[in-house]
Motif scaffolding. Sequence first.
Motif, short mmCIF file in Angstrom:
data_model
loop_
_atom_site.label_atom_id
_atom_site.label_comp_id
_atom_site.label_asym_id
_atom_site.label_seq_id
_atom_site.Cartn_x
_atom_site.Cartn_y
_atom_site.Cartn_z
N PRO A 1 0.81 -1.23 0.00
CA PRO A 1 0.00 0.00 0.00
C PRO A 1 0.84 1.28 0.00
CG PRO A 1 -0.90 -1.57 1.56
CD PRO A 1 0.41 -2.12 1.10
N THR A 2 1.93 1.28 0.75
CA THR A 2 2.79 2.46 0.79
C THR A 2 3.51 2.65 -0.54
OG1 THR A 2 3.07 2.19 3.17
CG2 THR A 2 4.68 3.57 2.04
N ALA A 3 3.96 1.56 -1.16
CA ALA A 3 4.62 1.66 -2.47
C ALA A 3 3.66 2.24 -3.51
CB ALA A 3 5.13 0.28 -2.90
N ILE A 4 2.40 1.84 -3.46
CA ILE A 4 1.41 2.35 -4.41
C ILE A 4 1.18 3.85 -4.19
CG2 ILE A 4 -1.03 2.26 -5.05
CD1 ILE A 4 -0.84 -0.80 -4.54
N ILE A 5 1.06 4.25 -2.94
CA ILE A 5 0.88 5.68 -2.64
C ILE A 5 2.09 6.48 -3.10
CG2 ILE A 5 0.70 7.36 -0.76
CD1 ILE A 5 -0.99 5.21 0.74
N LEU A 6 3.29 5.97 -2.83
CA LEU A 6 4.50 6.66 -3.25
C LEU A 6 4.55 6.78 -4.77
CD1 LEU A 6 7.22 7.98 -2.59
CD2 LEU A 6 8.23 5.68 -2.60
N ARG A 7 4.24 5.69 -5.47
CA ARG A 7 4.20 5.73 -6.94
C ARG A 7 3.25 6.80 -7.44
NH1 ARG A 7 0.88 1.21 -9.41
NH2 ARG A 7 -0.67 2.61 -8.54
N ASP A 8 2.03 6.81 -6.90
CA ASP A 8 1.02 7.77 -7.35
C ASP A 8 1.46 9.21 -7.07
OD1 ASP A 8 -0.45 5.58 -8.15
OD2 ASP A 8 -1.86 5.69 -6.46
N GLN A 9 2.01 9.44 -5.89
CA GLN A 9 2.46 10.79 -5.54
C GLN A 9 3.64 11.22 -6.41
OE1 GLN A 9 1.10 13.02 -3.27
NE2 GLN A 9 -0.58 11.58 -3.23
N LEU A 10 4.57 10.30 -6.68
CA LEU A 10 5.69 10.63 -7.58
C LEU A 10 5.18 10.94 -8.98
CD1 LEU A 10 8.39 8.05 -6.48
CD2 LEU A 10 8.53 10.54 -6.28
N ASN A 11 4.22 10.17 -9.48
CA ASN A 11 3.66 10.45 -10.81
C ASN A 11 3.07 11.85 -10.87
OD1 ASN A 11 4.39 8.03 -11.98
ND2 ASN A 11 2.44 7.04 -11.55
N GLN A 12 2.38 12.27 -9.81
CA GLN A 12 1.80 13.61 -9.78
C GLN A 12 2.89 14.68 -9.80
OE1 GLN A 12 -0.87 14.02 -6.45
NE2 GLN A 12 -2.22 12.39 -7.17
#
Length: 92
Positions: free
Chosen positions: A67-78
């Motif tokens: 879950p944290t990796a997914i959040i980090l990915r999404d935030q980095l994409n933004q």
Amino acid sequence: MSDAKPAQYPITDPHNVQVTFANEVMGIGVFNGVVNVTLGVARFTPQLDGTVDPDRVVAARLRLDLPTAIILRDQLNQQIALLTPPPSVAAN
């Protein structure tokens, strides 16, 4: 359906964790369901003969659950989208 947001908790830093700069992803992989990331930085060390030798040094090791990796990915994409200029529109 409720529009209630999850509870927000204060963010503290009792250990004064340092900011770490990295300019390289040295390694990344998954082991036992945990995403493992090793970040690095290139240093440039002057030598006695006047040359400068670059050396790569581990700067941080991250261990993330899914879950944290997914959040980090999404935030980095933004954030990357904010730094990426839009493609040029071709003139007709």
